[in-house]
Design a protein around this motif. Structure first.
Motif, short mmCIF file in Angstrom:
data_model
loop_
_atom_site.label_atom_id
_atom_site.label_comp_id
_atom_site.label_asym_id
_atom_site.label_seq_id
_atom_site.Cartn_x
_atom_site.Cartn_y
_atom_site.Cartn_z
N SER A 233 16.96 -17.16 -10.01
CA SER A 233 15.75 -17.02 -9.21
C SER A 233 14.59 -17.85 -9.75
N GLY A 234 14.70 -18.30 -11.00
CA GLY A 234 13.59 -19.02 -11.61
C GLY A 234 12.50 -18.08 -12.10
N ASP A 235 12.70 -16.78 -11.95
CA ASP A 235 11.71 -15.80 -12.37
C ASP A 235 11.84 -15.53 -13.85
N ARG A 236 10.74 -15.18 -14.49
CA ARG A 236 10.77 -14.90 -15.93
C ARG A 236 11.36 -13.53 -16.22
N ASP A 237 11.34 -12.63 -15.24
CA ASP A 237 11.84 -11.28 -15.46
C ASP A 237 13.27 -11.13 -14.95
N VAL A 238 13.92 -10.10 -15.42
CA VAL A 238 15.30 -9.81 -15.03
C VAL A 238 15.29 -8.77 -13.92
N GLN A 239 15.98 -9.07 -12.84
CA GLN A 239 16.01 -8.18 -11.69
C GLN A 239 17.03 -7.08 -11.94
N VAL A 240 16.60 -5.82 -11.81
CA VAL A 240 17.52 -4.70 -12.00
C VAL A 240 17.75 -3.93 -10.71
N LEU A 241 16.98 -4.21 -9.68
CA LEU A 241 17.24 -3.64 -8.35
C LEU A 241 16.90 -4.67 -7.30
N ASN A 242 17.84 -4.88 -6.40
CA ASN A 242 17.63 -5.76 -5.25
C ASN A 242 18.21 -5.01 -4.05
N ALA A 243 17.34 -4.39 -3.28
CA ALA A 243 17.81 -3.53 -2.19
C ALA A 243 17.01 -3.79 -0.93
N THR A 244 17.61 -3.45 0.20
CA THR A 244 16.94 -3.61 1.48
C THR A 244 17.07 -2.31 2.25
N TYR A 245 16.01 -1.96 3.00
CA TYR A 245 15.92 -0.65 3.63
C TYR A 245 15.52 -0.80 5.10
N LEU A 246 16.12 0.01 5.95
CA LEU A 246 15.75 0.06 7.36
C LEU A 246 14.75 1.19 7.52
N ILE A 247 13.52 0.82 7.82
CA ILE A 247 12.41 1.79 7.83
C ILE A 247 11.84 1.88 9.24
N ALA A 248 11.69 3.11 9.74
CA ALA A 248 11.06 3.31 11.04
C ALA A 248 9.62 2.81 10.98
N ASP A 249 9.16 2.21 12.05
CA ASP A 249 7.82 1.60 12.05
C ASP A 249 6.73 2.59 11.66
N HIS A 250 6.84 3.83 12.10
CA HIS A 250 5.77 4.80 11.81
C HIS A 250 5.77 5.24 10.34
N ARG A 251 6.84 4.90 9.59
CA ARG A 251 6.90 5.27 8.18
C ARG A 251 6.53 4.12 7.25
N ALA A 252 6.22 2.98 7.81
CA ALA A 252 5.86 1.83 6.98
C ALA A 252 4.67 2.12 6.07
N PRO A 253 3.58 2.75 6.55
CA PRO A 253 2.48 3.05 5.62
C PRO A 253 2.91 3.95 4.46
N GLU A 254 3.83 4.89 4.71
CA GLU A 254 4.34 5.73 3.62
C GLU A 254 5.07 4.88 2.58
N LEU A 255 5.83 3.90 3.04
CA LEU A 255 6.56 3.03 2.12
C LEU A 255 5.60 2.24 1.24
N VAL A 256 4.57 1.69 1.83
CA VAL A 256 3.60 0.91 1.07
C VAL A 256 2.93 1.80 0.00
N GLN A 257 2.54 3.01 0.39
CA GLN A 257 1.90 3.91 -0.56
C GLN A 257 2.87 4.36 -1.64
N LEU A 258 4.12 4.65 -1.27
CA LEU A 258 5.11 5.06 -2.25
C LEU A 258 5.35 3.97 -3.27
N THR A 259 5.45 2.72 -2.82
CA THR A 259 5.67 1.62 -3.75
C THR A 259 4.51 1.51 -4.74
N ARG A 260 3.29 1.67 -4.24
CA ARG A 260 2.12 1.62 -5.12
C ARG A 260 2.17 2.75 -6.15
N THR A 261 2.54 3.93 -5.70
CA THR A 261 2.62 5.09 -6.60
C THR A 261 3.70 4.89 -7.66
#
Length: 285
Positions: A233-261
């Protein structure tokens, strides 16, 4: 699904970008597509609609396409054009994106082939309607970043005897010899560094599992992908999780807040990307 035949001079083929439900043809009409000589248009498929474009058949023979695959810049241009059309369609209606360079000899051949897949398209559309794909990546620090206690070189007898003042031949020779017991201490420090690296990596893997578990609870579906190493990847860090998620549109704000938390709680580097057209969740079509 591609149906390439022998190229006929000046013949047109039908390039298919996506299959949609209830798409407004105006949503894709003004896009350049992969060849701006002809407009992108809607092709009715009964209860579904394909988003297509007429392209020169000679540009998409197997030989021509293989040549294009070897030209990274040209390939990226086609991929961007393809994605732009798919994204425009997905913004207007539930959409199943098709692979790059899905091609048929003409509209009728495209209509017949796609109609045979109608049940699978409907299943994918029901699964992904009013959803988007989001990517989550978690990184662990590389050894170079994490190591704050580099191992010192072996001390020599001369370094272990600070009272020596004159560089006698014996003292010069001593500079090249480890002090008594220094080898064992050196190995112990090396072993300690290795154990700390392993603990840091184990901690990062546990953090990745926590992140995946909590984000998965918000998701309709998810996929774990193979992490990319820093060297790829050219990144300095080592990736330990690479995942993709199907998220309902109305839950997108929850996802953003959860990631921040999760960033604040774990102290880990967590990347959130999206929303994207749900390429990973439409299945093989």
């Amino acid at each position: 699904m591609t149906d390439r035949g022998p190229a006929v001079p000046e013949a047109q083929a039908t390039y298919v970008f996506a299959v949609c439900r209830d798409v407004d043809p105006a949503a894709v009409r003004d896009l350049p597509g992969v060849d701006d000589a002809e407009p992108v248009r809607a092709l009715p498929l009964g209860t579904l609609t394909a988003v297509v474009q007429s392209v020169p058949a000679a540009d998409f023979t197997d030989e021509a396409w293989q040549s294009r695959l070897s030209d990274q810049r040209e390939l990226e241009r086609y991929a961007r054009a393809h994605h732009e059309v798919v994204s425009a369609a997905a913004a207007a209606a539930p959409t199943v994106p098709l692979p790059l360079a899905t091609l048929y000899l003409n509209d009728e051949r495209a209509r017949l082939a796609l109609a045979e897949q109608a049940d699978r398209f409907h299943t994918a559309l029901r699964r992904t309607a009013r959803h988007a794909e989001w990517g989550v990546k978690v990184y662990a620090p590389t050894e170079a970043q994490a190591a704050s206690d580099p191992v010192a070189p072996l001390p020599t007898e001369a370094q272990a005897a600070p009272d020596a003042v004159a560089p006698s031949p014996t003292a010069v020779s001593a500079r090249t010899r480890p002090a008594p017991g220094a080898g064992l201490a050196y190995l112990e420090r090396k072993r300690g560094m290795q154990q700390r690296r392993e603990r840091r990596h184990d901690d990062a893997l546990r953090t990745a599992e926590v992140v995946d578990a909590e984000v998965s609870r918000l998701a309709t579906a998810f996929r774990r992908l193979r992490p990319h190493g820093a060297q790829h990847s050219g990144d300095r860090d080592v990736q330990v999780l690479n995942a993709t998620y199907l998220i309902a549109d109305h839950r997108a704000p929850e996802l953003v807040q959860l990631t921040r938390t999760l960033r604040e709680r774990t102290g880990a580097r967590i990347e959130l990307s999206g929303p994207w057209v749900p390429y990973s969740f439409v299945g093989e079509v």
